[in-house]
Structures are given as structure tokens and as C-alpha cells.
Design an enzyme around this catalytic site. Structure first.
Site, short mmCIF file in Angstrom:
data_model
loop_
_atom_site.label_atom_id
_atom_site.label_comp_id
_atom_site.label_asym_id
_atom_site.label_seq_id
_atom_site.Cartn_x
_atom_site.Cartn_y
_atom_site.Cartn_z
N GLU A 266 0.83 -1.21 0.00
CA GLU A 266 0.00 0.00 0.00
C GLU A 266 0.86 1.26 0.00
O GLU A 266 0.55 2.25 -0.66
CB GLU A 266 -0.94 0.01 1.21
CG GLU A 266 -1.96 -1.11 1.23
CD GLU A 266 -3.06 -0.96 0.18
OE1 GLU A 266 -3.03 0.02 -0.57
OE2 GLU A 266 -3.93 -1.86 0.11
N ARG A 270 0.85 3.82 -3.24
CA ARG A 270 0.26 5.14 -2.98
C ARG A 270 1.32 6.21 -2.76
O ARG A 270 1.26 7.28 -3.37
CB ARG A 270 -0.67 5.09 -1.76
CG ARG A 270 -1.85 4.16 -1.96
CD ARG A 270 -2.80 4.13 -0.78
NE ARG A 270 -3.60 2.92 -0.81
CZ ARG A 270 -4.89 2.85 -0.53
NH1 ARG A 270 -5.56 3.92 -0.16
NH2 ARG A 270 -5.54 1.70 -0.58
N ASP A 400 -5.29 -9.85 -7.75
CA ASP A 400 -5.61 -9.00 -8.91
C ASP A 400 -4.41 -8.37 -9.62
O ASP A 400 -4.11 -8.63 -10.79
CB ASP A 400 -6.61 -7.91 -8.50
CG ASP A 400 -6.25 -7.16 -7.20
OD1 ASP A 400 -5.24 -7.52 -6.57
OD2 ASP A 400 -6.97 -6.21 -6.83
N GLU A 542 -11.86 0.59 -10.57
CA GLU A 542 -11.44 -0.35 -11.62
C GLU A 542 -12.27 -0.29 -12.91
O GLU A 542 -11.71 -0.38 -14.01
CB GLU A 542 -11.43 -1.79 -11.07
CG GLU A 542 -10.33 -2.07 -10.06
CD GLU A 542 -10.61 -1.52 -8.67
OE1 GLU A 542 -11.78 -1.16 -8.40
OE2 GLU A 542 -9.66 -1.42 -7.85
N THR A 630 -0.73 0.70 -10.27
CA THR A 630 -2.07 0.20 -9.90
C THR A 630 -2.87 1.21 -9.10
O THR A 630 -4.06 1.03 -8.88
CB THR A 630 -1.95 -1.14 -9.14
OG1 THR A 630 -3.24 -1.76 -9.09
CG2 THR A 630 -1.40 -0.95 -7.73
#
Ligand code: DMJ
Length: 643
Positions: A266, A270, A400, A542, A630
Site C-alpha cells: 500500500e 500510494r 488482482d 477499476e 495500480t
């Protein structure tokens, strides 16, 4: 009289039950009640006057009069009462019937249309296929990026959608409020960003996430995640003042020297992702320094692990790294979705240590036994380096972005590292072989799961919806190299994106649930099944992300209209005074149950992709120059993997 007779007939022959709760909730019915109110009042007065014998009973025709005369007082009272109730019921029920019939007609029409165009993809007149990724044609110009031409009345547009959402069983492209021009849509999205930002600034400044209803906040890592995720979106949207506020925070307040455990994945996607993007977009050394600082602090999660698989968590000050507190294993998506960022850090610093560390993970996962036709089990252990046996195979949560980064890693270094492409192609074959299915009755292409690696389930997370866009991106890049595969991937991506659209369009709010099950039972008429615990919407990006790729790569305006519908639904059902909130129930218009949380990815991803979707300028972050991580932070594409 005819109308009354028809109503009575319908009332007697209809199989639809009378629903009293519907009576009070439905605006049409309440409207008919209002229209009827003079008649009701007259009957009521009549009843009263009869009771008190003050006024003479008015004569109707003589038959009725005689019957009436012979009745006892009690019978008369009863007759009047029954008459009143009958008239009210007839009118109420007739309006309900006509509403249901209208809905049925619309529903049938929609299903018919759907059956007709299943798997067709964008209609021919809408599609102007780009010749090549690096010379993608611009669509007809009616807008300039960041244009501030018109002030749109956002509320009026949101209300327009309400009509569609309430009365359309599905908010389909056919029913879309698509009147707004692209510049208006972009401006609308900028307005959404401004609103989200101002709520965050007012109530949660410097903290990770805003609770927009209670005006509180929470800290996951205590780094001001929303500011960091929002930075490049503000910059791209040309929101100068807001961008300066964010930059000022990074320059003067942001410190990574904190005794706090963060999640490697994360924090990489980010924070590191954002700092790298900002450096590339602005050339501002502030961001380079911050990227190096956070990169160095995250690195021990990789270097201190006894296997090539990184630990999931690391302390930013001490470098102490460990497995998650709640279990022994890391998600495979997490350990395989840090590569774009760490490789980029090596490219810009010239220091190979970051790239070496993440390449080691990729190589290990590539060689690791336990995959099934390119599909990876969702759990992996940092101590042993092995997959958890019998773990679920999915393209949803915990797996994913492994698939997303296979194609993007190949893209990042200009198509020079074929190992990623090979793994990607094998994985897509595996997805088709084991996970793809068609729903009943309308044959939506869903991407399901193999529970424990063996048992098929028609469950599809919203998270899976990135896949359509990734397939489209890969397809375009493979056009010359593998034309047939390219065509096949485009068709598959198109079908999956259509399914993702259905996940929005089939709910009353026009917003997708977090998880959807697809129907495989011939006896059931609905393709989409939403279980009570899966009805939440977290403002995820998404599907919009896939719309963006399809818009860029096909120029089909259908995807922009779908995105516009979603934007309007976010506006209608998630906007609150303090920002935008996740909701717990997308299935109930009247009770969406706001969850009081605005995720940073709403600003970092959802609004950014919406803005780019409505931009006519394909040269704004062109897909042959930039690859989005992502978390939607763009990184430059290089011509090789050399540092
Ligand atoms: C984002 O943080 C990233 O896109 C991640 O890969 C998946 N989940 C969220 C958004 O839904």
C-alpha cells in the site's frame, strides 16, 4: 366510468399483490392521492352530514335513492365508508399497475436489446480503431484539457439521473443522461475533485482518510495518504491552488521518519508511486528526495526477508519487517505489485538496489511451483517463499494486480523483457480455461474463482474490473507481434468490461456492489445476484479505469457515456457535505447506508480516470509514453531495462 371499470377489472384479475408500504413510499401514488383529494373530501363531508342529519341528503337517481332510503343507519354508514375506500384503492392501485407495466415494458425492451448485441462490443459507427498505440488518433475536438469554459449546474444533472435510477430497472446506455458535452463533463469531475478536496482539507487535513459525515478522520499510516494520492490528480486537473496546498504539505509537513508499521504494498503504490509520478510530471526535486526517502525505508521489507518474498509490513523508522499481524502469509498481489515503482526508482537514481530487490521477487514467483496454467494461488509465505497449498485462484482480491503488473512490467521497459509477456499470456489462457464463464440468461462474461484451487464459483469482485482495461492495453501492443491473440484479448476485454458495466447498470443506484455473483441457474431470470453482505460500494476505480483504456484505444464514446453514468451516480448517492462517502447498500435507493469513509483512491484513481476519460486530448499522458501504476500514478515508459 370506463376508466373505473378497467381499474376494477385489473384489480380483480391482476396477480400482483397490493403492497401497503409501497403506497406511502411512491411519489406517483401520493400524487394521485392529491388529485383525488377533492373527491375524498366530498365523500367525507357527505358521510359526516348524513351522520349529524343537519343537511338534507342530496338526491342521486331514484333507484339508488330508494335503496338508500331503505337502509338502516348503520348500513348507510358502512356503504359510505366502503365507497370511500374503494375509490381510494382503485386509484391507488391503477397508478401502481401502470407503473409496473411501464417498468416491465422497459425491462423487456432492455433485455431484448441486450440479447441482440451480446458480445458485439462497441457498435461499428462508434468505433474508430486507432492505427497504432503511439499514434492513436485524437477524437473530434470539442474540448481542450482543463478547459474552464462553462459552469455546469451539477445539481440539476444529478437530479436528472435520479429519474433514470428510480424508474429504470437498469441504468443503461440507452437511458443515459448523455447531454453534457465533454468539456462540461470534465468540469463536472473537477468540481467533484474540488469538493472532495475541500472536505478533506476542512476536516481531516494531514490525516490519512476523511470521514465525511462525522467530520472525523483515521490514520492508517499517519502520512496524509489522501494528499499524497491526490497530488498528481490535482496537478493533471490544473487545480493550481489545491495543488500548491498539497505541495506545501509535502515540502513542510511530510516526514517518513515515523515509528510506525506500514504495509509495503500500500505504501509503495500510494506513496512511492505518487512521489515518482510527481517527479516525472514536474521535475521538482522535492519529489525525488521524498521518493528516495520512502524507497529506502520500505526496502528492508524485501532485504530482511529470509526468502525472496518480501515481508508484508515494515517499520518506517526501525526497518523492522514482519508478516502481517493477523496471519503468516502475504497476499501474492502485494508482493508482485511493487515492481514498477522500485524499478522506476532505480531508473531515476541510477542505483540498481531497488530494481534488484524487486526483480528477485518476480523471478522467484515466475519459477515457483504451484501455479495452475499461469494462475497463482492468492497466498504466499515470506519465510518459506512458497505459495499456500490449496489457496483460492482468483483475479480478485489478493491476486488482482499480479496479472495487471505482468503486462505493465513488459510495457515499462519497452517490451524488452519477454518473461513478463510470456507469463501474462499464459495467465490469460489460464483465466479463460478455469475462471471465465457465461451467465444465464444473457451470457455476460464473468471472471469467477476456483475456491481452494478446485471448486468453481461464479463470484466476481469489483476489483477484477481492471482486467478489461489491461487486456485492451496488451491487445493494442500485441497487434503487430501476435495479431490473432491481440484480437482475441480485445474481444475478451470488451466482454469483461461490458459485464462490469452491467454490475453498475443492474443496481437501482447505478453503482456496482463490491462483489457480484453471476447466475448459472436456468430457472432464474436475472444474471446478476448480489448477496446482502456484498452490497457496499467503496468508490473504487477499476471499472472507470477500464472505460478509460477502451476510450483511448477504440475512441468509442459508449465508454464515456458509461463513465458519465457512474460519475452521476457517485454524485447522487455518495456526495455529502463533507466530501464523498462509501455506501453500504447499492441496492436500495432510499437507504444507501452511508459508511462515512472517503478512500484516498477515490481522489487518486477514480476521479483521475474519469477526468482522463472525458478528455479529448490523447496526448495528455499518452499510453505509449506512460504506464499507470495500480494506484493510477503514471510512470514513464523506457526503451529498455538498462539503468
Ligand atoms: C487501489 O488501492 C489499487 O488499485 C489496488 O491495486 C486495488 N485496490 C484499490 C482500489 O480499489
Amino acid at each position: 366510468m370506463n376508466i373505473l371499470f378497467n381499474c376494477i377489472l385489473k384489480f380483480c384479475t391482476s396477480k400482483k399483490p397490493f403492497q401497503f408500504q409501497f403506497f406511502f413510499q411512491n411519489k406517483n401514488i401520493m400524487d394521485s392521492m392529491l388529485l383525488l383529494s377533492p373527491a375524498i373530501i366530498i365523500l367525507f363531508v357527505y358521510f359526516l352530514t348524513y351522520c349529524v342529519h343537519n343537511i338534507a341528503v342530496p338526491r342521486m337517481d331514484w333507484m339508488i335513492y330508494i335503496t338508500w332510503k331503505r337502509a338502516t343507519r348503520c348500513q348507510k354508514n358502512l356503504i359510505v365508508l366502503v365507497l370511500c375506500l374503494t375509490v381510494i384503492s382503485i386509484f391507488v392501485y391503477s397508478s401502481q399497475i401502470s407503473k409496473l407495466e411501464k417498468e416491465e415494458a422497459e425491462g423487456l425492451d432492455f433485455v431484448r436489446k441486450k440479447k441482440g448485441d451480446q458480445h458485439k462490443g462497441p457498435s461499428d459507427e462508434n468505433v474508430m480503431v486507432a492505427v497504432d498505440l503511439d499514434i492513436a488518433p485524437d477524437p473530434p475536438q470539442n474540448n481542450k484539457v482543463g478547459s474552464k469554459e462553462k459552469n455546469v449546474d451539477h445539481n440539476i444533472r444529478a437530479n436528472d439521473l435520479l429519474v433514470d435510477a428510480v424508474h429504470g430497472r437498469v441504468v443503461s446506455e440507452e437511458a443515459a443522461p448523455v447531454q453534457a458535452s465533454m468539456s462540461e463533463r470534465q468540469e463536472f469531475v473537477r468540481g467533484m475533485m474540488r469538493h472532495a478536496w475541500s472536505g478533506y482539507k476542512k476536516y481531516a487535513w494531514g490525516h490519512d482518510h476523511l470521514h465525511p459525515i462525522t467530520h472525523k478522520f483515521d490514520n492508517w499510516f499517519g502520512l496524509g495518504l489522501t494528499i499524497l494520492d491526490a497530488l498528481d490528480t490535482l496537478y493533471i486537473m490544473d487545480l493550481k491552488e489545491e495543488y500548491q496546498e498539497a505541495r506545501e504539505f509535502v515540502a513542510n509537513k511530510l516526514t517518513f521518519d515515523k515509528d510506525i508499521d506500514v504495509n509495503l504494498f500500500e505504501c509503495t503504490i500510494r506513496v512511492l508511486g505518487s512521489m515518482l509520478s510527481m517527479y516525472h510530471l514536474t521535475n521538482d526535486k522535492l519529489y525525488l528526495d521524498k521518493a528516495v526517502d520512502i524507497g529506502d525505508r520500505l526496502l528492508p521489507a524485501l532485504t530482511k526477508s529470509p526468502s525472496p518474498v518480501p515481508y508484508s509490513d515494515v517499520n518506517l523508522r526501525t526497518g523492522n519487517a514482519h508478516a502481517p499481524k493477523w496471519g503468516p502469509d502475504s497476499s501474492v498481489s502485494e508482493v508482485t505489485t511493487i515492481q514498477l515503482e522500485f524499478r522506476d526508482l532505480s531508473f531515476i537514481t541510477g542505483d540498481s538496489k531497488y530494481k534488484d530487490a524487486v526483480d528477485r521477487v518476480s523471478k522467484h514467483v515466475h519459477d515457483l511451483a504451484g501455479k495452475k496454467d499461469g494462475l497463482i494461488p492468492m497466498w504466499i509465505n515470506a519465510r518459506t517463499g512458497n505459495f499456500r497449498p490449496s489457496a483460492t485462484l482468483t483475479v480478485g482480491a489478493r491476486a488482482d494486480s499480479y496479472y495487471e503488473y505482468l503486462i505493465k512490467l513488459w510495457v515499462q521497459t519497452g517490451g524488452t523483457e519477454s518473461v513478463y509477456l510470456d507469463d501474462y499470456l499464459e495467465a490469460v489462457r489460464g483465466i479463460e480455461k478455469h475462471l471465465i464463464g457465461l451467465s444465464i440468461p444473457n451470457h455476460f462474461t464473468y471472471v469467477g474463482e476456483l475456491l481452494n484451487g478446485v471448486n468453481p464459483s461464479a463470484k466476481m469482485d469489483h476489483l477484477v474490473c481492471f482486467l478489461g482495461g489491461s487486456l485492451a492495453l496488451g491487445s493494442r501492443l500485441l497487434e503487430k507481434k501476435l495479431p490473432e491473440v491481440s484480437k482475441h484479448h480485445m474481444d475478451l476485454g470488451t466482454a469483461i468490461t461490458k459485464t462490469c458495466h452491467e454490475m453498475y447498470a443492474s443496481t437501482p443506484t447505478g453503482l456496482s456492489p463490491e462483489i457480484t455473483y453471476f447466475n448459472l441457474n436456468e430457472a432464474v431470470k436475472e444474471d446478476v445476484i448480489v448477496k446482502p453482505l456484498d452490497r457496499h460500494n467503496l468508490l473504487r476505480p477499476e471499472t472507470i479505469e477500464s472505460y478509460f483504456y477502451f476510450w483511448r484505444l477504440t475512441n468509442s464514446s459508449m465508454y464515456r457515456d458509461w463513465g458519465w453514468n457512474a460519475a452521476q451516480a457517485f454524485e447522487k448517492y455518495c456526495k455529502v457535505e463533507g466530501g464523498y462517502t462509501s455506501i453500504k447498500n447499492v441496492m436500495d435507493l432510499r437507504n444507501t447506508k452511508p459508511m462515512d469513509k472517503m478512500e484516498s483512491f477515490f481522489l487518486g484513481e477514480t476521479l483521475k480516470y474519469l477526468y482522463l476519460l472525458f478528455s479529448d486530448d490523447h496526448k495528455l499522458l499518452p499510453l505509449d509514453k506512460w504506464v499507470f501504476n495500480t494506484e493510477a500514478h503514471p510512470l514513464p515508459i523506457r526503451s529498455s531495462s538498462r539503468i
